[in-house]
Design an enzyme around this catalytic site. Structure first.
Site, short mmCIF file in Angstrom:
data_model
loop_
_atom_site.label_atom_id
_atom_site.label_comp_id
_atom_site.label_asym_id
_atom_site.label_seq_id
_atom_site.Cartn_x
_atom_site.Cartn_y
_atom_site.Cartn_z
N THR A 125 0.82 -1.21 0.00
CA THR A 125 0.00 0.00 0.00
C THR A 125 0.85 1.26 0.00
OG1 THR A 125 -1.58 1.27 1.36
CG2 THR A 125 -0.09 -0.20 2.51
N ASP A 126 0.27 2.36 -0.46
CA ASP A 126 0.97 3.65 -0.40
C ASP A 126 1.02 4.22 1.01
OD1 ASP A 126 -1.72 4.34 -0.13
OD2 ASP A 126 -1.75 5.77 -1.79
N GLU A 127 0.25 3.65 1.93
CA GLU A 127 0.20 4.19 3.29
C GLU A 127 1.52 4.01 4.04
OE1 GLU A 127 -3.37 3.76 5.55
OE2 GLU A 127 -4.51 3.14 3.81
N LYS A 176 2.29 -3.13 7.47
CA LYS A 176 2.56 -3.33 6.03
C LYS A 176 3.98 -2.91 5.69
CE LYS A 176 0.32 -4.53 3.08
NZ LYS A 176 0.20 -5.91 2.51
N TYR A 215 -1.77 -0.23 11.12
CA TYR A 215 -1.91 -0.92 9.82
C TYR A 215 -0.72 -0.64 8.92
CZ TYR A 215 -3.19 -1.41 4.94
OH TYR A 215 -3.16 -1.71 3.60
#
Length: 354
Positions: A135-137, A165, A161
């Site tokens: 993810t870009d997060e 990741k 989260y």
């Protein structure tokens, strides 16, 4: 029959990938591994239940023995790792599951795959790929004038989260550099489309609007995300799997930066067009709620590397993709009603109580 192994293949992105993959009648078989937690839904895969190329296994990726057996039995040429606890709000309330699945689970899978890959013959070993979907997060939050996230942007996760990741990304990278495992990593922007569990922004707004409930928007609604139609994401993953360079990371984005409030307004306008209310507009149901802790202000993906190296571009604009999404939810209300269990309703009530 040649196979690929897909983890998390009953979840939103994983299931869309499996369905798109098997729509090609000449494609490899799929070993679909999913624990079937609250967001995993076998009914999403109903159209491939009778396809002999689709083998479903209800398996936890933390179960090393089960993974070893699947790899030994089916001998996949690639493993695509979608499985993850994936919602920031849930990670704030209960981070332990995110550590277990996203970090311990990824480590367990990598160990199983490393052992399997090490025993392959030379040609099969060279052709094998492990594709990790992220993810870009992991990159943190951008300011209004900051350049989009690139593949070289430093990691700065801000939620349990995204931290879990980021840890999984680092493990995948380490297994390439330490053991030579031929890995590929993709970092995507916010996905939307069919079969999306209705706790996420777009399906939550659609389902609440149709039920006459408030449309809860965090804070001032000005948080910005880059939106990617899920079928476009799946096509990008296929390109990276086929032609990506081992050890490389590829950002996948839709080039669609929108504020959350803009997204909700567009959804309301589409619903006004597709399923008008007796009185007024769906915009009348918008309500602002207390912002969530650590809410990143802006995400944006620079996907030029993927376009430059592999020639991939998204096929859908935000407007065309969102129109297809709204129509899908209108046409598939039984699927939505089925996934809206008591657990889901209780969680939404707690999350948006303010």
């Amino acid at each position: 029959m040649s196979h690929i192994l897909v983890t998390g293949g009953a979840g939103f992105i994983g299931a869309n990938f499996v369905l798109a993959w098997l729509s090609d009648k000449s494609a490899d078989g799929v070993i679909n591994v999913d624990k079937l937690t609250y967001a995993g839904n076998r009914k999403t895969l109903a159209s491939v239940d009778d396809d002999p190329r689709h083998v479903f296994s209800q398996t936890d990726i933390c179960d090393r023995a089960a993974l070893d057996e699947l790899l030994t039995t089916y001998r996949p040429r690639a493993v695509l790792h979608f499985a993850a606890e994936s919602h920031v709000d849930r990670s704030i309330h209960g981070p332990a599951e995110f550590i277990q699945t996203n970090i311990v689970g990824t480590f367990t899978l990598l160990e199983a795959v490393r052992a399997y890959w090490s025993g392959l013959e030379d040609v099969a070993k060279a052709d094998f790929r492990f594709l990790h979907v992220s993810t870009d997060e992991v990159f943190g939050s951008l300011g209004p004038a900051d350049h989009q996230f690139s593949e070289t942007t430093p990691y700065a996760p801000n939620s349990p989260y995204s931290a879990s990741k980021a840890a999984s990304d680092h493990l995948v990278r380490a297994y390439h550099h330490t053991y030579g495992l031929p890995v590929l990593t993709t970092n995507c922007s916010n996905n939307y489309g069919p079969y999306h569990f209705p706790e996420k922004l777009i399906p939550l707004m659609i389902t609440n609007a149709l039920m006459g409930k408030p449309l809860p928007v965090y804070g001032d609604g000005q948080n910005v995300r880059d939106w990617l139609y899920v079928r476009d994401h799946c096509s990008a993953i296929r390109e990276v799997l086929a032609r990506g360079r081992p050890g490389e990371t590829y950002n996948v984005g839709g080039w669609n930066e929108k504020t959350n409030l803009d997204v909700v307004h567009t959804l309301c306008d589409l619903l006004d067009q597709f399923k008008p209310k007796a009185n007024g507009s769906y915009r009348d149901q918008i309500t602002f709620v207390k912002d969530r802790p650590g809410h990143d202000r802006r995400y944006a993906i620079d996907a030029r590397k993927l376009e430059r190296e592999l020639g991939w571009k998204p096929a859908e604009t935000f407007e065309s993709g969102l129109g297809k999404t709204v129509q899908w939810y209108l046409d598939n209300q039984p699927w939505v009603e089925d996934v809206m269990s008591g657990e889901y309703r209780n969680w939404v009530a707690k999350q948006y109580a303010a």
